[in-house]
Design an enzyme around this catalytic site. Structure first.
Site, PDB file in Angstrom:
ATOM      1  N   ASP A  36     -25.672 -16.083  11.160  1.00  0.00           N
ATOM      2  CA  ASP A  36     -24.732 -15.767  10.082  1.00  0.00           C
ATOM      3  C   ASP A  36     -23.452 -16.182  10.688  1.00  0.00           C
ATOM      4  O   ASP A  36     -23.267 -16.119  12.021  1.00  0.00           O
ATOM      5  CB  ASP A  36     -24.868 -14.451   9.708  1.00  0.00           C
ATOM      6  CG  ASP A  36     -24.477 -14.233   8.194  1.00  0.00           C
ATOM      7  OD1 ASP A  36     -23.300 -14.486   8.092  1.00  0.00           O
ATOM      8  OD2 ASP A  36     -25.379 -13.774   7.375  1.00  0.00           O
ATOM      9  N   ASP A  52     -21.409 -21.072  11.537  1.00  0.00           N
ATOM     10  CA  ASP A  52     -20.637 -21.153  10.365  1.00  0.00           C
ATOM     11  C   ASP A  52     -21.289 -22.464   9.659  1.00  0.00           C
ATOM     12  O   ASP A  52     -21.132 -23.553  10.130  1.00  0.00           O
ATOM     13  CB  ASP A  52     -19.058 -21.523  10.414  1.00  0.00           C
ATOM     14  CG  ASP A  52     -18.487 -21.724   9.326  1.00  0.00           C
ATOM     15  OD1 ASP A  52     -19.186 -22.100   8.038  1.00  0.00           O
ATOM     16  OD2 ASP A  52     -17.089 -21.778   9.315  1.00  0.00           O
ATOM     17  N   TYR A 158     -21.805 -24.501  -8.054  1.00  0.00           N
ATOM     18  CA  TYR A 158     -22.635 -23.772  -7.728  1.00  0.00           C
ATOM     19  C   TYR A 158     -24.043 -24.036  -8.169  1.00  0.00           C
ATOM     20  O   TYR A 158     -24.940 -23.947  -7.326  1.00  0.00           O
ATOM     21  CB  TYR A 158     -22.461 -22.157  -8.103  1.00  0.00           C
ATOM     22  CG  TYR A 158     -23.314 -21.292  -7.650  1.00  0.00           C
ATOM     23  CD1 TYR A 158     -23.322 -20.670  -6.327  1.00  0.00           C
ATOM     24  CD2 TYR A 158     -24.511 -20.874  -8.314  1.00  0.00           C
ATOM     25  CE1 TYR A 158     -24.296 -19.755  -6.059  1.00  0.00           C
ATOM     26  CE2 TYR A 158     -25.330 -19.782  -8.092  1.00  0.00           C
ATOM     27  CZ  TYR A 158     -25.447 -19.580  -6.764  1.00  0.00           C
ATOM     28  OH  TYR A 158     -26.399 -18.644  -6.210  1.00  0.00           O
TER      29      TYR A 158
HETATM   30  N1  NAD Z   1     -27.151 -12.186  -5.846  1.00  0.00           N
HETATM   31  C1  NAD Z   1     -27.579 -12.897  -6.812  1.00  0.00           C
HETATM   32  O1  NAD Z   1     -27.370 -12.632  -7.905  1.00  0.00           O
HETATM   33  C2  NAD Z   1     -28.118 -14.095  -6.290  1.00  0.00           C
HETATM   34  C3  NAD Z   1     -29.046 -14.950  -7.298  1.00  0.00           C
HETATM   35  C4  NAD Z   1     -29.709 -16.066  -6.955  1.00  0.00           C
HETATM   36  C5  NAD Z   1     -29.454 -16.536  -5.883  1.00  0.00           C
HETATM   37  N2  NAD Z   1     -28.800 -15.953  -4.951  1.00  0.00           N
HETATM   38  C6  NAD Z   1     -28.696 -16.690  -3.458  1.00  0.00           C
HETATM   39  O2  NAD Z   1     -29.240 -15.743  -2.797  1.00  0.00           O
HETATM   40  C7  NAD Z   1     -28.603 -16.207  -1.187  1.00  0.00           C
HETATM   41  C8  NAD Z   1     -28.049 -14.633  -0.623  1.00  0.00           C
HETATM   42  O3  NAD Z   1     -26.829 -14.400  -1.635  1.00  0.00           O
HETATM   43  P1  NAD Z   1     -26.727 -12.662  -1.493  1.00  0.00           P
HETATM   44  O4  NAD Z   1     -26.517 -12.456  -3.062  1.00  0.00           O
HETATM   45  O5  NAD Z   1     -27.421 -11.870  -0.576  1.00  0.00           O
HETATM   46  O6  NAD Z   1     -25.206 -12.796  -1.128  1.00  0.00           O
HETATM   47  P2  NAD Z   1     -24.347 -11.911   0.194  1.00  0.00           P
HETATM   48  O7  NAD Z   1     -23.067 -12.200   0.239  1.00  0.00           O
HETATM   49  O8  NAD Z   1     -24.873 -10.337   0.293  1.00  0.00           O
HETATM   50  O9  NAD Z   1     -25.158 -12.907   1.710  1.00  0.00           O
HETATM   51  C9  NAD Z   1     -24.814 -13.932   1.906  1.00  0.00           C
HETATM   52  C10 NAD Z   1     -24.684 -14.191   3.292  1.00  0.00           C
HETATM   53  O10 NAD Z   1     -24.507 -15.570   3.791  1.00  0.00           O
HETATM   54  C11 NAD Z   1     -23.474 -15.631   4.969  1.00  0.00           C
HETATM   55  N3  NAD Z   1     -22.763 -16.584   4.642  1.00  0.00           N
HETATM   56  C12 NAD Z   1     -22.021 -17.216   3.923  1.00  0.00           C
HETATM   57  N4  NAD Z   1     -21.316 -18.082   4.059  1.00  0.00           N
HETATM   58  C13 NAD Z   1     -21.682 -18.406   5.347  1.00  0.00           C
HETATM   59  C14 NAD Z   1     -21.163 -19.536   6.242  1.00  0.00           C
HETATM   60  N5  NAD Z   1     -20.297 -20.467   6.085  1.00  0.00           N
HETATM   61  N6  NAD Z   1     -21.985 -19.745   7.497  1.00  0.00           N
HETATM   62  C15 NAD Z   1     -22.883 -18.710   7.809  1.00  0.00           C
HETATM   63  N7  NAD Z   1     -23.187 -17.704   6.976  1.00  0.00           N
HETATM   64  C16 NAD Z   1     -22.790 -17.574   5.814  1.00  0.00           C
HETATM   65  C17 NAD Z   1     -22.791 -14.214   4.474  1.00  0.00           C
HETATM   66  O11 NAD Z   1     -21.918 -13.891   5.853  1.00  0.00           O
HETATM   67  C18 NAD Z   1     -23.858 -13.311   4.090  1.00  0.00           C
HETATM   68  O12 NAD Z   1     -24.356 -12.580   5.255  1.00  0.00           O
HETATM   69  C19 NAD Z   1     -27.459 -17.237  -1.477  1.00  0.00           C
HETATM   70  O13 NAD Z   1     -27.927 -18.269  -1.180  1.00  0.00           O
HETATM   71  C20 NAD Z   1     -27.206 -16.897  -3.119  1.00  0.00           C
HETATM   72  O14 NAD Z   1     -26.594 -18.143  -3.709  1.00  0.00           O
HETATM   73  C21 NAD Z   1     -28.332 -14.793  -5.062  1.00  0.00           C
END
Ligand code: NAD
Length: 261
Positions: A36, A52, A158
């Site tokens: 992360d 990253d 997205y």
């Molecule tokens: N929350 C929702 O409603 C939802 C729905 C469908 C899919 N998703 C997908 O689930 C996954 C997780 O999302 P979440 O809701 O837990 O969000 P979140 O923001 O809580 O977690 C995302 C994580 O990704 C890390 N991250 C982001 N950019 C990064 C980078 N450039 N390099 C390394 N790490 C990076 C962040 O630091 C964070 O820990 C994502 O792929 C998101 O698209 C989320």
């Protein structure tokens, strides 16, 4: 179910769904390596690699940090539409794919790759020309040019990032079959994590309508057990599928499309 003795790499483990997956995997006995850009909560992982996923040099350095074989790679990290189209396409698809390919030599035979898709990627087949164009983008540096050529707003980027991820998962169903490596996707509907508000903000009425249809928003802990199952032995013949985990939203869309609602 047990993940005892397995080593699992989880991206995005510092927050939301990735953190829940790390907690689930650890509770099932796995050794967790978190990748992360932010540090996960103490005790959630056995090793933390800061990276990253929008930068090639940072992605390429990850493999060198991992000692020994890996039994599963969970690509959970992702950005919401509010972070801008180019960055979203880089992190959610082009960077994710680069990390996956760079870790292949580290994966044990029989390993599992799990990609976090989204209900937003459900319509990939209807967008296949644009999806194909993104699949052809190899370099993170070329994403900005792709955005200029293909237009579209941040919300569309997205959706496209998740469409391409699901399409790639299906397309590569047998790519590593000789080594027994399988790849699948999990596609959540709306989940209450720190980026939930970003979706509501970007998608507006569309997101509000989804929330009216559901009895509740999903929680990260609703998604993690499915990801863990796909990492384990019980899913060994599940390959190249995208499994919705969305309170019934995907079924609702399909039934509406088929006119059997
Ligand atoms: N929350 C929702 O409603 C939802 C729905 C469908 C899919 N998703 C997908 O689930 C996954 C997780 O999302 P979440 O809701 O837990 O969000 P979140 O923001 O809580 O977690 C995302 C994580 O990704 C890390 N991250 C982001 N950019 C990064 C980078 N450039 N390099 C390394 N790490 C990076 C962040 O630091 C964070 O820990 C994502 O792929 C998101 O698209 C989320």
């Amino acid at each position: 179910m047990s993940l005892q003795g397995k080593t699992i790499v989880i991206t995005g483990a510092a927050s939301g769904i990735g953190a829940a997956c790390a907690a689930e995997a650890k509770s099932l006995g796995a050794k967790v390596i978190a990748v992360d850009r932010n540090e996960p909560t103490a005790g959630l992982c056995d090793q933390f690699i800061r990276a990253d996923l929008s930068r090639a040099d940072s992605i390429d350095a990850v493999a060198g940090e991992i000692q020994g074989g890996v039994d599963a790679l969970c690509n959970i990290a992702g950005l919401p539409p509010t972070r801008g189209g180019a960055l979203v396409l880089q992190v959610n698809f082009v960077g994710l794919r680069r990390l996956t390919l760079s870790l292949l030599p580290k994966l044990n035979d029989g390993a599992s790759i799990v990609n976090l898709g989204s209900l937003a990627g459900f319509g990939w087949a209807e967008q296949v020309d644009q999806v194909r164009a993104l699949l052809d983008v190899d370099s993170l540096d070329d994403v900005a040019t792709f955005c200029t050529q293909h237009g579209g707003d941040d919300a569309r980027a997205y959706f496209l990032s998740k469409e391409a991820l699901i399409a790639w998962t299906l397309q590569r169903r047998w790519q590593w079959r000789a080594r027994g490596i399988r790849m699948n996707a999990v596609s959540p509907g709306p989940v209450e994590t720190p980026i939930h508000q970003d979706f509501l903000q970007t998608l507006g009425e569309r997101a509000e309508e989804d929330m009216r249809l559901l009895e509740r928003a999903g929680q990260a802990e609703d998604i993690a057990p499915l990801v863990a199952f796909l990492c384990g032995e019980g899913s060994r013949w599940i390959r190249g599928v995208n499994i919705p985990c969305d309170g019934g939203m995907a079924a609702h869309i399909l039934c509406q499309q088929a006119g059997i609602d």
